[in-house]
Design a protein around this motif. Structure first.
Motif, mmCIF file in Angstrom:
data_model
loop_
_atom_site.group_PDB
_atom_site.id
_atom_site.type_symbol
_atom_site.label_atom_id
_atom_site.label_comp_id
_atom_site.label_asym_id
_atom_site.label_seq_id
_atom_site.Cartn_x
_atom_site.Cartn_y
_atom_site.Cartn_z
ATOM 1 N N ARG A 1 0.824 -1.213 0.000
ATOM 2 C CA ARG A 1 0.000 0.000 0.000
ATOM 3 C C ARG A 1 0.859 1.264 0.000
ATOM 4 O O ARG A 1 0.515 2.260 -0.638
ATOM 5 N N TYR B 1 0.757 4.036 -2.970
ATOM 6 C CA TYR B 1 0.573 5.447 -2.627
ATOM 7 C C TYR B 1 1.663 6.297 -3.289
ATOM 8 O O TYR B 1 1.379 7.310 -3.934
ATOM 9 N N ARG C 1 -0.696 -4.365 -6.352
ATOM 10 C CA ARG C 1 -2.168 -4.356 -6.270
ATOM 11 C C ARG C 1 -2.698 -5.704 -5.760
ATOM 12 O O ARG C 1 -3.627 -5.750 -4.957
ATOM 13 N N ASP D 1 -1.876 -6.017 -2.065
ATOM 14 C CA ASP D 1 -2.778 -5.133 -1.326
ATOM 15 C C ASP D 1 -4.109 -5.834 -1.061
ATOM 16 O O ASP D 1 -4.656 -5.759 0.042
ATOM 17 N N LYS D 2 -4.621 -6.548 -2.063
ATOM 18 C CA LYS D 2 -5.903 -7.254 -1.910
ATOM 19 C C LYS D 2 -5.796 -8.415 -0.931
ATOM 20 O O LYS D 2 -6.698 -8.669 -0.145
ATOM 21 N N PRO E 1 -4.684 6.491 0.753
ATOM 22 C CA PRO E 1 -6.002 6.093 0.261
ATOM 23 C C PRO E 1 -6.142 4.588 0.053
ATOM 24 O O PRO E 1 -7.255 4.062 0.106
ATOM 25 N N PHE E 2 -5.054 3.888 -0.171
ATOM 26 C CA PHE E 2 -5.133 2.438 -0.364
ATOM 27 C C PHE E 2 -5.486 1.738 0.943
ATOM 28 O O PHE E 2 -6.243 0.769 0.950
ATOM 29 N N ASP F 1 -9.217 2.553 1.601
ATOM 30 C CA ASP F 1 -10.129 1.700 0.833
ATOM 31 C C ASP F 1 -10.481 0.441 1.623
ATOM 32 O O ASP F 1 -11.636 0.029 1.666
ATOM 33 N N HIS F 2 -9.479 -0.164 2.261
ATOM 34 C CA HIS F 2 -9.737 -1.353 3.081
ATOM 35 C C HIS F 2 -10.639 -1.004 4.256
ATOM 36 O O HIS F 2 -11.581 -1.722 4.548
ATOM 37 N N SER G 1 -12.704 1.534 4.657
ATOM 38 C CA SER G 1 -14.068 1.933 4.301
ATOM 39 C C SER G 1 -14.904 0.731 3.885
ATOM 40 O O SER G 1 -16.122 0.747 4.041
ATOM 41 N N ASN G 2 -14.268 -0.321 3.403
ATOM 42 C CA ASN G 2 -15.004 -1.546 3.080
ATOM 43 C C ASN G 2 -15.427 -2.277 4.350
ATOM 44 O O ASN G 2 -16.423 -2.977 4.367
ATOM 45 N N ASP H 1 -19.157 4.403 6.296
ATOM 46 C CA ASP H 1 -18.563 5.662 5.853
ATOM 47 C C ASP H 1 -18.541 6.693 6.973
ATOM 48 O O ASP H 1 -17.617 7.484 7.080
#
Length: 158
Positions: free
Chosen positions: A89, A93, A111, A114-115, A139-140, A143-144, A146-147, A151
């Motif tokens: 990540r 970035y 990527r 990261d997943k 932000p990477f 993303d995790h 916020s999933n 929010d």
């Protein structure tokens, strides 16, 4: 450099990429994306010293790594390091923020890593510290989060 050293002393453990319980050598400052790559990209030293790019590291490991790029020149065995996701990540970035010239195979690997590797608590705390100091989050990582979170919680947290 002293400001960076003060910064890494604020960070939560693990204090180094390697899994030593106590530092196997003196703690030093590690640039995840090497300073030499940043310089070759025509970017300033301040880009290399972006706090998201700075990690504490055992000096022995830092010396072995040199200007190698994570995911291109080396990977960590998942059994020996819990930094794989965090480093991926960080690389993503830096790649996107500074428009670094990195081959697509390496970026694709970042990527994928990261997943596969969910954020660790130390990475979330680290991001919080950096956000409080700079107003910039990764932000990477977000993303995790916020999933996983609503929010509202993410907005409240950042």
């Amino acid at each position: 450099m002293n400001n960076l050293r003060s910064f890494i002393e604020l960070l939560p453990g693990p204090q180094s990429y390697c899994k030593c319980q106590s530092l196997c050598s003196q703690l030093t400052i590690e640039h995840v994306i090497p300073k030499s790559l940043i310089k070759r990209s025509g970017l300033s030293k301040s880009c290399a010293n972006d706090l998201h790019n700075i990690y504490p590291c055992c000096s022995r490991l830092n010396g072995d790594k040199g200007s190698l790029i994570f995911g291109k020149d080396f990977l960590f065995n998942s059994d020996n390091s819990n930094h794989t996701g965090a480093l991926s990540r960080t690389c993503l970035y830096m790649y996107e923020k500074y428009n670094l010239s990195i081959d697509t195979k390496t970026v694709s690997l970042w990527r994928e890593l990261d997943k596969v590797h969910v954020p660790q608590e130390f990475e979330i705390t680290r991001n919080d510290i950096i956000y409080r100091k700079t107003g910039v989050y990764n932000p990477f990582l977000m993303d995790h989060l916020s999933n996983e979170l609503s929010d509202d919680l993410v907005e409240e947290h950042y």
